[in-house]
Design a protein around this motif. Structure first.
Motif, PDB file in Angstrom:
ATOM      1  N   THR A   2      41.533  30.009  45.418  1.00 36.02           N
ATOM      2  CA  THR A   2      41.009  31.184  46.637  1.00 36.02           C
ATOM      3  C   THR A   2      40.183  30.270  47.646  1.00 36.02           C
ATOM      4  O   THR A   2      39.453  29.166  47.241  1.00 36.02           O
ATOM      5  CB  THR A   2      40.016  31.926  45.822  1.00 36.02           C
ATOM      6  OG1 THR A   2      40.487  32.457  44.788  1.00 36.02           O
ATOM      7  CG2 THR A   2      39.467  32.870  46.771  1.00 36.02           C
ATOM      8  N   LEU A   6      38.054  33.465  51.751  1.00 36.16           N
ATOM      9  CA  LEU A   6      37.994  34.605  50.892  1.00 36.16           C
ATOM     10  C   LEU A   6      37.108  34.886  49.804  1.00 36.16           C
ATOM     11  O   LEU A   6      36.758  35.743  49.429  1.00 36.16           O
ATOM     12  CB  LEU A   6      39.381  34.360  50.199  1.00 36.16           C
ATOM     13  CG  LEU A   6      40.819  34.647  51.283  1.00 36.16           C
ATOM     14  CD1 LEU A   6      42.074  34.489  50.374  1.00 36.16           C
ATOM     15  CD2 LEU A   6      40.941  36.051  51.634  1.00 36.16           C
ATOM     16  N   LYS A 107      36.988  47.228  52.248  1.00 36.58           N
ATOM     17  CA  LYS A 107      38.057  46.824  52.795  1.00 36.58           C
ATOM     18  C   LYS A 107      37.675  45.315  53.069  1.00 36.58           C
ATOM     19  O   LYS A 107      36.738  45.008  53.525  1.00 36.58           O
ATOM     20  CB  LYS A 107      38.163  47.310  54.230  1.00 36.58           C
ATOM     21  CG  LYS A 107      39.401  46.864  54.856  1.00 36.58           C
ATOM     22  CD  LYS A 107      40.716  46.803  54.415  1.00 36.58           C
ATOM     23  CE  LYS A 107      41.687  46.506  55.456  1.00 36.58           C
ATOM     24  NZ  LYS A 107      41.876  44.939  55.348  1.00 36.58           N
ATOM     25  N   ARG A 108      38.662  44.448  52.076  1.00 39.81           N
ATOM     26  CA  ARG A 108      38.229  43.042  52.269  1.00 39.81           C
ATOM     27  C   ARG A 108      39.274  42.573  53.187  1.00 39.81           C
ATOM     28  O   ARG A 108      40.294  43.086  53.421  1.00 39.81           O
ATOM     29  CB  ARG A 108      38.267  42.369  50.888  1.00 39.81           C
ATOM     30  CG  ARG A 108      37.137  43.011  49.895  1.00 39.81           C
ATOM     31  CD  ARG A 108      37.052  42.276  48.798  1.00 39.81           C
ATOM     32  NE  ARG A 108      38.352  42.010  47.955  1.00 39.81           N
ATOM     33  CZ  ARG A 108      38.203  41.830  46.586  1.00 39.81           C
ATOM     34  NH1 ARG A 108      37.003  41.209  45.891  1.00 39.81           N
ATOM     35  NH2 ARG A 108      39.090  41.812  45.865  1.00 39.81           N
ATOM     36  N   ARG A 110      42.430  40.780  54.905  1.00 38.03           N
ATOM     37  CA  ARG A 110      43.625  40.813  54.421  1.00 38.03           C
ATOM     38  C   ARG A 110      44.007  41.522  53.199  1.00 38.03           C
ATOM     39  O   ARG A 110      44.925  41.326  52.517  1.00 38.03           O
ATOM     40  CB  ARG A 110      44.065  39.351  54.285  1.00 38.03           C
ATOM     41  CG  ARG A 110      44.014  38.481  55.557  1.00 38.03           C
ATOM     42  CD  ARG A 110      44.524  37.024  55.447  1.00 38.03           C
ATOM     43  NE  ARG A 110      44.540  36.323  56.555  1.00 38.03           N
ATOM     44  CZ  ARG A 110      44.801  34.991  56.815  1.00 38.03           C
ATOM     45  NH1 ARG A 110      44.930  34.189  55.635  1.00 38.03           N
ATOM     46  NH2 ARG A 110      44.766  34.337  57.951  1.00 38.03           N
ATOM     47  N   LYS A 111      43.227  42.642  52.941  1.00 39.08           N
ATOM     48  CA  LYS A 111      43.320  43.495  51.636  1.00 39.08           C
ATOM     49  C   LYS A 111      43.573  44.881  52.159  1.00 39.08           C
ATOM     50  O   LYS A 111      42.788  45.363  53.169  1.00 39.08           O
ATOM     51  CB  LYS A 111      42.489  43.103  50.605  1.00 39.08           C
ATOM     52  CG  LYS A 111      42.408  41.711  49.969  1.00 39.08           C
ATOM     53  CD  LYS A 111      43.302  41.614  49.361  1.00 39.08           C
ATOM     54  CE  LYS A 111      43.344  39.990  48.451  1.00 39.08           C
ATOM     55  NZ  LYS A 111      44.425  39.780  47.545  1.00 39.08           N
ATOM     56  N   GLU A 112      44.273  45.735  51.351  1.00 39.62           N
ATOM     57  CA  GLU A 112      44.108  47.097  51.715  1.00 39.62           C
ATOM     58  C   GLU A 112      42.851  47.577  51.297  1.00 39.62           C
ATOM     59  O   GLU A 112      42.091  47.091  50.389  1.00 39.62           O
ATOM     60  CB  GLU A 112      45.315  47.721  50.935  1.00 39.62           C
ATOM     61  CG  GLU A 112      46.686  47.272  51.412  1.00 39.62           C
ATOM     62  CD  GLU A 112      46.922  47.917  52.819  1.00 39.62           C
ATOM     63  OE1 GLU A 112      46.504  49.169  53.366  1.00 39.62           O
ATOM     64  OE2 GLU A 112      47.612  47.089  53.840  1.00 39.62           O
ATOM     65  N   THR A 114      40.175  50.100  49.267  1.00 38.36           N
ATOM     66  CA  THR A 114      40.191  50.871  48.041  1.00 38.36           C
ATOM     67  C   THR A 114      39.218  51.921  48.375  1.00 38.36           C
ATOM     68  O   THR A 114      38.202  51.791  49.052  1.00 38.36           O
ATOM     69  CB  THR A 114      39.785  49.962  47.078  1.00 38.36           C
ATOM     70  OG1 THR A 114      38.141  49.501  47.329  1.00 38.36           O
ATOM     71  CG2 THR A 114      40.573  48.530  46.990  1.00 38.36           C
ATOM     72  N   GLU A 129      42.472  52.349  42.658  1.00 43.42           N
ATOM     73  CA  GLU A 129      42.853  51.120  42.514  1.00 43.42           C
ATOM     74  C   GLU A 129      43.470  50.895  40.857  1.00 43.42           C
ATOM     75  O   GLU A 129      43.638  50.083  40.349  1.00 43.42           O
ATOM     76  CB  GLU A 129      42.166  49.806  42.580  1.00 43.42           C
ATOM     77  CG  GLU A 129      42.016  49.548  44.046  1.00 43.42           C
ATOM     78  CD  GLU A 129      43.366  48.766  44.571  1.00 43.42           C
ATOM     79  OE1 GLU A 129      43.694  47.802  44.278  1.00 43.42           O
ATOM     80  OE2 GLU A 129      44.089  49.590  45.350  1.00 43.42           O
TER      81      GLU A 129
END
Length: 253
Positions: A2, A6, A107-108, A110-112, A114, A129
């Motif tokens: 990681t 991130l 919302k993180r 580069r992530k969708e 939740t 999720e």
């Protein structure tokens, strides 16, 4: 592996601890404390972090709004050069247990996004999720609302909110939920851009069988018990620390 960015995005959002929840029993008790909700406010934070030996910086903001029947919390974290890396929000009603979340969105970078939903009509908690489900019994929180519920309890019973006391809540994350216990440690002086502030140090340890983050919170009674510092510490001693820079839109201002 990681990246430091991130890892910062996973750990740094104010009032949305990324402490990983282990599998929890659905048989949790209703938790009811006296509450005194803090006035609506906008808060801004400076972020410092050490991740994989690299020093990172950024800023965070929180917008807390409340009236007699409804609350909302919206937070975001920005990192230098990358911009917004994390957003979270919680909103719901006010009931006899305090904050009663209806929806928690996270919302993180580069992530969708939740979504965790508190179905007040059917009495259950569900997750976008996972297929996990938990019953609503009263007092359940999400990872954004929990800090503000904790503040509301501290404001209502400040004399009981003393070193050595424990405060337990059932908290839903992005995939599941578990009981969180906060221990009051001590009264400490915290340096901030607004000057030195006396703050109540509160500690949230990971479950005994988990190697997750630790969470330290410092609440300032002289500033409506708003959080003046939060620190997320990894098992390898990497950390993310957020320190209050400014408070605006306070009631009466």
């Amino acid at each position: 592996m990681t990246s430091p960015l991130l890892r910062l995005s996973m750990a740094a959002a104010l009032c949305c601890s990324m402490l990983a929840a282990s599998a929890a029993s659905t048989d949790h008790p209703a938790t009811k404390y006296k509450i005194d909700l803090p006035p609506s406010a906008d808060l801004s934070y400076a972020i410092q972090a050490k991740q994989s030996g690299i020093t990172l910086g950024g800023e965070g903001s929180v917008k807390w709004q409340v009236d007699d029947k409804h609350f909302s919390v919206a937070s975001e974290t920005r990192a230098m050069l990358f911009g917004k890396i994390l957003e979270s929000s919680s909103e719901g009603s006010i009931d006899s247990y305090g904050l009663a979340p209806v929806q928690f969105i996270n919302k993180r970078f580069r992530k969708e996004a939740t979504t965790t939903t508190f179905h007040r009509d059917s009495g259950s908690i569900s997750f976008s999720e996972s297929s996990e489900s938990y019953p609503l019994k009263g007092g359940e929180q999400d990872r954004t609302s929990i800090i503000w519920q904790l503040i509301s309890v501290a404001r209502a019973v400040p004399k009981q909110f003393k070193p050595g006391s424990d405060w337990t809540f059932f908290v839903a994350g992005m995939r599941d939920a578990e009981a969180w216990t906060f221990k009051v440690i001590n009264i400490e002086k915290i340096k901030t851009p607004m000057g030195d502030l006396d703050a109540v140090h509160i500690f949230k340890a990971p479950p005994p069988d988990a190697k997750d983050q630790q969470l330290d919170i410092w609440l300032a009674p002289s500033l409506e018990w708003y959080p003046v510092r939060l620190r997320f510490t990894e098992p390898n001693k990497d950390f993310v620390e957020q320190t209050l820079q400014q408070v605006s839109n306070k009631a009466g201002k």
